[in-house]
Design a protein around this motif. Structure first.
Motif, PDB file in Angstrom:
ATOM      1  N   LEU A 124       0.829  -1.187   0.000  1.00 55.64           N
ATOM      2  CA  LEU A 124       0.000   0.000   0.000  1.00 55.64           C
ATOM      3  C   LEU A 124       0.870   1.246   0.000  1.00 55.64           C
ATOM      4  O   LEU A 124       2.011   1.218   0.452  1.00 55.64           O
ATOM      5  CB  LEU A 124      -0.909   0.013   1.237  1.00 55.64           C
ATOM      6  CG  LEU A 124      -1.858  -1.182   1.374  1.00 55.64           C
ATOM      7  CD1 LEU A 124      -2.621  -1.075   2.680  1.00 55.64           C
ATOM      8  CD2 LEU A 124      -2.811  -1.238   0.211  1.00 55.64           C
ATOM      9  N   PRO A 125       0.342   2.386  -0.482  1.00 56.40           N
ATOM     10  CA  PRO A 125       1.115   3.635  -0.413  1.00 56.40           C
ATOM     11  C   PRO A 125       1.302   4.081   1.028  1.00 56.40           C
ATOM     12  O   PRO A 125       0.773   3.483   1.966  1.00 56.40           O
ATOM     13  CB  PRO A 125       0.234   4.627  -1.197  1.00 56.40           C
ATOM     14  CG  PRO A 125      -0.684   3.782  -2.006  1.00 56.40           C
ATOM     15  CD  PRO A 125      -0.900   2.532  -1.218  1.00 56.40           C
ATOM     16  N   LEU A 126       2.051   5.176   1.192  1.00 52.19           N
ATOM     17  CA  LEU A 126       2.249   5.738   2.529  1.00 52.19           C
ATOM     18  C   LEU A 126       0.912   6.152   3.131  1.00 52.19           C
ATOM     19  O   LEU A 126      -0.017   6.528   2.413  1.00 52.19           O
ATOM     20  CB  LEU A 126       3.160   6.966   2.458  1.00 52.19           C
ATOM     21  CG  LEU A 126       4.649   6.719   2.208  1.00 52.19           C
ATOM     22  CD1 LEU A 126       5.374   8.056   2.108  1.00 52.19           C
ATOM     23  CD2 LEU A 126       5.263   5.881   3.317  1.00 52.19           C
ATOM     24  N   PRO A 127       0.791   6.093   4.465  1.00 52.86           N
ATOM     25  CA  PRO A 127      -0.447   6.572   5.095  1.00 52.86           C
ATOM     26  C   PRO A 127      -0.673   8.053   4.798  1.00 52.86           C
ATOM     27  O   PRO A 127       0.262   8.807   4.514  1.00 52.86           O
ATOM     28  CB  PRO A 127      -0.185   6.339   6.594  1.00 52.86           C
ATOM     29  CG  PRO A 127       0.893   5.311   6.652  1.00 52.86           C
ATOM     30  CD  PRO A 127       1.737   5.531   5.436  1.00 52.86           C
ATOM     31  N   ASP A 128      -1.921   8.452   4.875  1.00 56.36           N
ATOM     32  CA  ASP A 128      -2.285   9.845   4.624  1.00 56.36           C
ATOM     33  C   ASP A 128      -1.720  10.720   5.744  1.00 56.36           C
ATOM     34  O   ASP A 128      -2.027  10.512   6.925  1.00 56.36           O
ATOM     35  CB  ASP A 128      -3.808   9.959   4.562  1.00 56.36           C
ATOM     36  CG  ASP A 128      -4.264  11.334   4.093  1.00 56.36           C
ATOM     37  OD1 ASP A 128      -3.387  12.171   3.786  1.00 56.36           O
ATOM     38  OD2 ASP A 128      -5.480  11.567   4.040  1.00 56.36           O
ATOM     39  N   LEU A 129      -0.896  11.699   5.382  1.00 54.35           N
ATOM     40  CA  LEU A 129      -0.254  12.570   6.368  1.00 54.35           C
ATOM     41  C   LEU A 129      -1.073  13.831   6.646  1.00 54.35           C
ATOM     42  O   LEU A 129      -0.696  14.619   7.519  1.00 54.35           O
ATOM     43  CB  LEU A 129       1.143  12.973   5.879  1.00 54.35           C
ATOM     44  CG  LEU A 129       2.111  11.825   5.608  1.00 54.35           C
ATOM     45  CD1 LEU A 129       3.437  12.363   5.081  1.00 54.35           C
ATOM     46  CD2 LEU A 129       2.355  11.001   6.869  1.00 54.35           C
ATOM     47  N   ARG A 130      -2.158  14.016   5.926  1.00 60.22           N
ATOM     48  CA  ARG A 130      -2.938  15.244   6.108  1.00 60.22           C
ATOM     49  C   ARG A 130      -3.533  15.382   7.510  1.00 60.22           C
ATOM     50  O   ARG A 130      -3.599  16.501   8.031  1.00 60.22           O
ATOM     51  CB  ARG A 130      -4.035  15.318   5.050  1.00 60.22           C
ATOM     52  CG  ARG A 130      -3.504  15.618   3.656  1.00 60.22           C
ATOM     53  CD  ARG A 130      -4.598  15.562   2.618  1.00 60.22           C
ATOM     54  NE  ARG A 130      -5.128  14.220   2.471  1.00 60.22           N
ATOM     55  CZ  ARG A 130      -6.072  13.874   1.601  1.00 60.22           C
ATOM     56  NH1 ARG A 130      -6.599  14.793   0.810  1.00 60.22           N
ATOM     57  NH2 ARG A 130      -6.505  12.621   1.525  1.00 60.22           N
ATOM     58  N   PRO A 131      -3.966  14.293   8.168  1.00 57.26           N
ATOM     59  CA  PRO A 131      -4.448  14.468   9.550  1.00 57.26           C
ATOM     60  C   PRO A 131      -3.394  15.049  10.478  1.00 57.26           C
ATOM     61  O   PRO A 131      -3.732  15.809  11.391  1.00 57.26           O
ATOM     62  CB  PRO A 131      -4.844  13.046   9.961  1.00 57.26           C
ATOM     63  CG  PRO A 131      -5.187  12.368   8.675  1.00 57.26           C
ATOM     64  CD  PRO A 131      -4.222  12.933   7.674  1.00 57.26           C
TER      65      PRO A 131
END
Length: 359
Positions: free
Chosen positions: A231-238
């Motif tokens: 999977l891609p990197l986790p979402d860093l926006r949070p």
């Protein structure tokens, strides 16, 4: 489905086939043979190919008997013939473990044998259509069952990934800190006994890390494919949103096309950014932060750079959880490298490089 036990619906199939047998118009001895040929439907789930061959054999023997012993053909009003053909064709497609030519052979023989019925073209057409529909529905059921099994296996693999990841994150982090502290204590201890005890603690911690890696490897092998889901990197926006609520000015930039990474790399990258932002909030309040994720061939780089903080700034932030030494060790365990230091303009930078998963 090999070895599966009969179910009530299989008994219903036998009764339906027996009821259809009475419409064939055959004399009593032949009716007994047809009923006997329908009884194996009870074991369709466990032995689908054998049951299909019994039905195909029935379709071959009875037309021959009409020629050799003057046995009359089935009545014109017979719905399908032989009565068990639909259930046999369905079972061969839905339950046979062999997905190759073997499951098709009895169905093909059955379809060709039906063509030998003398003077019953309408019955032949009805039977061939019924066999075709049963075959298609059996193939649909087989594909649907296989899809459900694959989804269940994937869900189990995801859960194994989560558990292995949590174990790796929690235990490895704590034990790594213990090893680092023990190593520092061994170097700074003033007496030989203290150094020996600290070194022993460090050695035990290293053994624990090795055993943990071995356990994680067993978990990977246990899934058959490993728990790297690609999977891609986790979402860093949070993290950016959370920092903004605390008063930080954070910019997130993503360069390149996201590519898969291993689960441990994804979790480590997320923790890296989380701890870096917390560090800025604690040691450089009021600083502007830029988080840049760059996807390059074979690797992904994460840059966290902040400007000098304002002395009069006030910011809410939690306590710093990981030191740079701990963070560097964690990145190393994920197969990456970590560089940190001043940026020459009074700010600070952290740059981590991780390998991406094979495409």
């Amino acid at each position: 489905m090999e070895g599966a036990r009969p179910r009530p619906v299989d008994a219903v199939a036998v009764l339906v086939a027996a009821a259809l047998t009475t419409a064939t118009g055959y004399p009593a001895p032949v009716l007994l043979v047809l009923v006997a040929a329908a009884v194996p439907l009870l074991w369709t789930r466990g032995h689908p190919l054998a049951v299909a061959w019994v039905s195909a054999g029935t379709a071959i023997v009875l037309p021959l008997s009409a020629v050799l012993w003057a046995v009359p053909p089935p009545a014109a009003g017979t719905p399908i013939w032989p009565p068990a053909c639909v259930f046999a064709a369905y079972g061969a497609m839905a339950y046979a473990a062999d997905r190759g030519v073997r499951r098709w052979l009895p169905v093909i023989v059955l379809s060709l044998a039906v063509l030998a019925l003398p003077g019953r073209s309408e019955l032949v057409l009805r039977t061939e259509a019924a066999i075709a529909l049963a075959t298609l529905y059996g193939m649909y059921v087989a594909v649907n069952d296989r899809l459900r099994r694959e989804l269940a296996e994937r869900a189990e693999r995801v859960e194994r990934e989560r558990l292995a990841g949590e174990m790796h994150d929690v235990v490895t982090h704590r034990v790594s800190r213990m090893v680092l502290r023990a190593g520092s204590l061994a170097m700074s201890a003033g007496d030989e006994r203290g150094r020996a005890v600290a070194e022993e603690i460090r050695a035990i911690g290293c053994e624990a890390l090795d055993e943990l890696r071995h356990m994680v490897a067993l978990l990977r092998r246990g899934t058959g494919e490993g728990f790297d889901l690609g999977l891609p990197l986790p979402d860093l926006r949070p993290l950016v949103t959370e920092s903004a609520r605390a008063g930080q000015s954070v910019e997130l930039v993503v360069d390149g096309t996201p590519v898969p990474v291993s689960g441990v790399v994804g979790r480590t990258a997320y923790v890296l950014v989380q701890e870096a932002l917390a560090d800025v909030g604690k040691y450089a309040p009021g600083a502007e932060v830029r988080v840049r994720v760059a996807y390059l061939p074979g690797e992904v780089r994460i840059h966290v750079r902040n400007t000098p903080g304002r002395p009069d700034a006030w910011i809410t932030a939690g306590d710093w959880g990981l030191g740079l030494a701990d963070l560097r060790e964690r990145v190393k365990l994920a197969g990456g490298t970590l560089e940190s230091g001043g940026d020459g303009a009074g700010g600070f930078r952290i740059e981590a490089t991780f390998p991406t998963s094979p495409q």
